[in-house]
Motif scaffolding. Structure first.
Motif, mmCIF file in Angstrom:
data_model
loop_
_atom_site.group_PDB
_atom_site.id
_atom_site.type_symbol
_atom_site.label_atom_id
_atom_site.label_comp_id
_atom_site.label_asym_id
_atom_site.label_seq_id
_atom_site.Cartn_x
_atom_site.Cartn_y
_atom_site.Cartn_z
ATOM 1 N N PRO A 387 0.797 -1.232 0.000
ATOM 2 C CA PRO A 387 0.000 0.000 0.000
ATOM 3 C C PRO A 387 0.823 1.272 0.000
ATOM 4 C CG PRO A 387 0.026 -0.972 2.191
ATOM 5 C CD PRO A 387 0.703 -1.961 1.283
ATOM 6 N N GLY A 388 2.123 1.162 0.251
ATOM 7 C CA GLY A 388 2.974 2.342 0.252
ATOM 8 C C GLY A 388 2.912 3.103 1.563
ATOM 9 N N ILE A 389 3.676 4.192 1.621
ATOM 10 C CA ILE A 389 3.741 5.047 2.813
ATOM 11 C C ILE A 389 3.356 6.460 2.402
ATOM 12 C CG2 ILE A 389 5.215 5.948 4.660
ATOM 13 C CD1 ILE A 389 7.013 3.505 4.250
ATOM 14 N N GLU A 431 7.550 6.510 -3.739
ATOM 15 C CA GLU A 431 6.542 5.543 -4.177
ATOM 16 C C GLU A 431 7.117 4.662 -5.276
ATOM 17 O OE1 GLU A 431 2.310 5.776 -6.520
ATOM 18 O OE2 GLU A 431 2.554 7.085 -4.760
ATOM 19 N N SER A 432 6.892 3.368 -5.178
ATOM 20 C CA SER A 432 7.379 2.438 -6.200
ATOM 21 C C SER A 432 6.497 2.520 -7.441
ATOM 22 C CB SER A 432 7.395 1.012 -5.663
ATOM 23 O OG SER A 432 6.071 0.546 -5.467
ATOM 24 N N THR A 433 6.930 1.907 -8.530
ATOM 25 C CA THR A 433 6.163 1.944 -9.780
ATOM 26 C C THR A 433 4.811 1.257 -9.639
ATOM 27 O OG1 THR A 433 7.324 -0.067 -10.499
ATOM 28 C CG2 THR A 433 8.229 2.051 -11.216
ATOM 29 N N SER A 434 4.685 0.353 -8.662
ATOM 30 C CA SER A 434 3.420 -0.343 -8.444
ATOM 31 C C SER A 434 2.578 0.314 -7.352
ATOM 32 C CB SER A 434 3.691 -1.809 -8.075
ATOM 33 O OG SER A 434 4.494 -1.890 -6.914
ATOM 34 N N GLY A 435 3.031 1.463 -6.851
ATOM 35 C CA GLY A 435 2.271 2.170 -5.828
ATOM 36 C C GLY A 435 2.653 1.829 -4.401
ATOM 37 N N GLY A 436 3.640 0.953 -4.234
ATOM 38 C CA GLY A 436 4.082 0.578 -2.903
ATOM 39 C C GLY A 436 5.166 1.507 -2.388
ATOM 40 N N ALA A 437 5.972 1.013 -1.465
ATOM 41 C CA ALA A 437 7.062 1.808 -0.879
ATOM 42 C C ALA A 437 8.376 1.481 -1.586
ATOM 43 C CB ALA A 437 7.188 1.524 0.613
ATOM 44 N N ARG A 438 9.172 2.498 -1.797
ATOM 45 C CA ARG A 438 10.500 2.325 -2.398
ATOM 46 C C ARG A 438 11.520 3.009 -1.483
ATOM 47 N NH1 ARG A 438 13.217 2.247 -7.800
ATOM 48 N NH2 ARG A 438 15.080 3.566 -7.653
ATOM 49 N N PHE A 439 12.447 2.232 -0.979
ATOM 50 C CA PHE A 439 13.529 2.741 -0.149
ATOM 51 C C PHE A 439 14.790 2.807 -1.010
ATOM 52 C CE2 PHE A 439 10.459 1.041 2.758
ATOM 53 C CZ PHE A 439 10.506 1.878 3.857
ATOM 54 N N GLU A 440 15.391 3.989 -1.060
ATOM 55 C CA GLU A 440 16.584 4.167 -1.887
ATOM 56 C C GLU A 440 17.754 4.597 -1.021
ATOM 57 O OE1 GLU A 440 18.019 6.660 -5.843
ATOM 58 O OE2 GLU A 440 15.914 6.061 -5.604
#
Length: 449
Positions: A387-389, A431-440
């Motif tokens: 679901p993302g943050i 936000e990831s490409t699928s709408g989730g969370a992306r940590f970089e």
């Protein structure tokens, strides 16, 4: 001679001729009865008087979503992170400038401090119009004709700035004494803010551990009491710490006794496992941000570390993929199809970081989550399809104790952040490409050969 007396003697010898500004600074800083906030206000007023500038202020510089930022330019190689999207927030101020009051904020790109934070030495401008500032966004916003300030660094991170200014230009340049005064103020602020942060972290750890250990400890005590009652059915009522009826159980010697005993012991085991996890996470967080030196780092293949971490933290229903440079990807059990990423890192700490990212995704996105990891220009990323943050919560999730799950310790992402800091890396959420969370993770060095 005591340490305090030696310091006072040094100040007197360094500044002959009466109660100098440095001696007054020392007395304010050494006042054990005053709070840090009170000292800052008094030092700001001392600086305004000494420098003959009407405005004094201490700022906090924050990255996007309120996160910490680092500076990336040739003048300040020790702070290798992008400041894009950063804001200046004034924490303490004195003077009647409407825009230089506590609580006021502005984009860092429109503040004099944007140049201050990019310099290891202070920035001193005695005649801003003559120095070509009239078309600068900072001059257009604040209209400051004279400015002197230096950056504040806390635990290796850019915190903010300590500055003094006036609308009118100064007739003479700032003297070496003026510059030394501001530099000493900044160093004092860095030291005091580090001490304050350490005290707050200790208090936070104490509250967190006390709170989180109390629940599983109580559950273990209750279950042991109930198990004891099953082993000794004749025990008198009221001798244990809990009431059996309230627990939904009572002593007896029927055929279900062994099953109930096993259930109580299982609860004890779960409580002990839970306490062990809390203790392990707390220790990891306490030691995780200890700065790593060159001798602590070695070339680590990212893919191998990621797969090893997934073997520890992954779940059967979840999917983990490695994204490669050539556009393809492979799951945890497949061979790579692209160029491998190799990092300079402490392998154990790197795996600790990745394991906590994986567990966080599974805990919050569900056991069937799909995670993807891969390289970026400055490091690597881990993304999920959960679901993302929300943007307004992206800074909060790194606070120790924050968790959206009742059973969570709230230490996973703080551990990730502390490991990144120990390496000198920067950590961001998007936000990831699928709408989730992306940590970089950026600022990562790679082996030269």
């Amino acid at each position: 001679m005591s340490g305090a007396e030696a310091d006072e003697s040094f100040v007197q010898k360094s500044s002959p001729g009466g109660p100098s500004v440095f001696r007054r600074m020392y007395r304010i800083a050494a006042d054990r009865e005053a709070t840090v906030e009170e000292k800052i206000h008094r030092l700001i007023d001392l600086g305004r008087t000494h420098l003959e500038l009407p405005y004094g202020f201490l700022t906090r510089v924050e990255g996007p979503d309120g996160g910490t930022i680092y500076v990336d330019d040739e003048e300040a190689p020790a702070f290798p992170v992008n400041a894009t999207g950063a804001r200046q927030r004034i924490l303490y101020a004195s003077g009647e400038h409407a825009l230089l009051q506590a609580g006021e904020t502005c984009p860092l790109s429109e503040a004099y401090c944007r140049k201050t934070v990019r310099r290891e030495e202070l920035l001193a401008i005695h005649r801003a119009p003559d120095a070509g500032w009239t078309s600068d966004p900072a001059y257009e916003r604040f209209g400051l004709g004279a400015y002197i300030g230096a950056r504040i660094v806390v635990e290796g991170e850019l915190y903010g700035t300590f500055c003094f200014a006036s609308r009118e230009p100064r007739e003479c340049p700032f003297s070496e004494k003026d510059e030394a005064f501001v530099e000493l103020l900044t160093r004092w602020a860095s030291y005091e803010l580090e001490r304050q942060r350490s005290r707050e972290q200790i208090e936070q750890f104490a509250e967190l551990v006390t709170h989180d250990l109390r629940n599983p400890l109580t559950a273990a005590q209750m279950s042991l009491h109930m198990a004891d009652r099953h082993l000794d059915p004749g025990r008198a009522e009221g001798q244990g710490p809990h009431d059996d009826a309230a627990c939904g159980d009572a002593p007896g010697a029927d055929d279900s006794g062994t099953e109930k005993l096993g259930a109580h012991l299982n609860k004890v085991e779960n409580a002990l496992v839970r306490m062990e996890a809390i203790i392990a996470d707390t220790l990891a967080l306490a030691h995780g941000d200890q700065r790593l030196g060159p001798d602590d780092l070695e070339p680590v293949p990212f893919e191998a570390a990621a797969k090893a971490s997934w073997n520890q933290a992954g779940r059967e229903a979840a999917t983990f993929r490695i994204e490669h440079d050539r556009g393809g990807s492979s799951t945890a059990g497949e061979s790579p199809s692209g160029r491998r990423l190799c990092l300079l890192a402490h392998e154990g700490r790197l795996r600790q970081l990745l394991e906590n990212l994986f567990r966080n995704a599974i805990d919050h996105a569900g056991p069937g989550v799909t995670l993807t990891a891969g390289r970026t220009d400055g490091g690597f990323f881990v993304a999920d399809d959960g679901p993302g943050i929300p943007p307004e919560k992206r800074a909060t999730v790194f606070e120790a104790g924050y968790s959206t799950r009742k059973a969570g310790t709230g230490l996973g992402l703080p551990i990730v952040q502390s490991v990144a800091k120990a390496h000198g890396w920067s950590l961001s959420i998007s936000e990831s490409t699928s709408g989730g969370a992306r940590f970089e993770v950026t600022g990562v060095e790679r082996p030269t050969s």
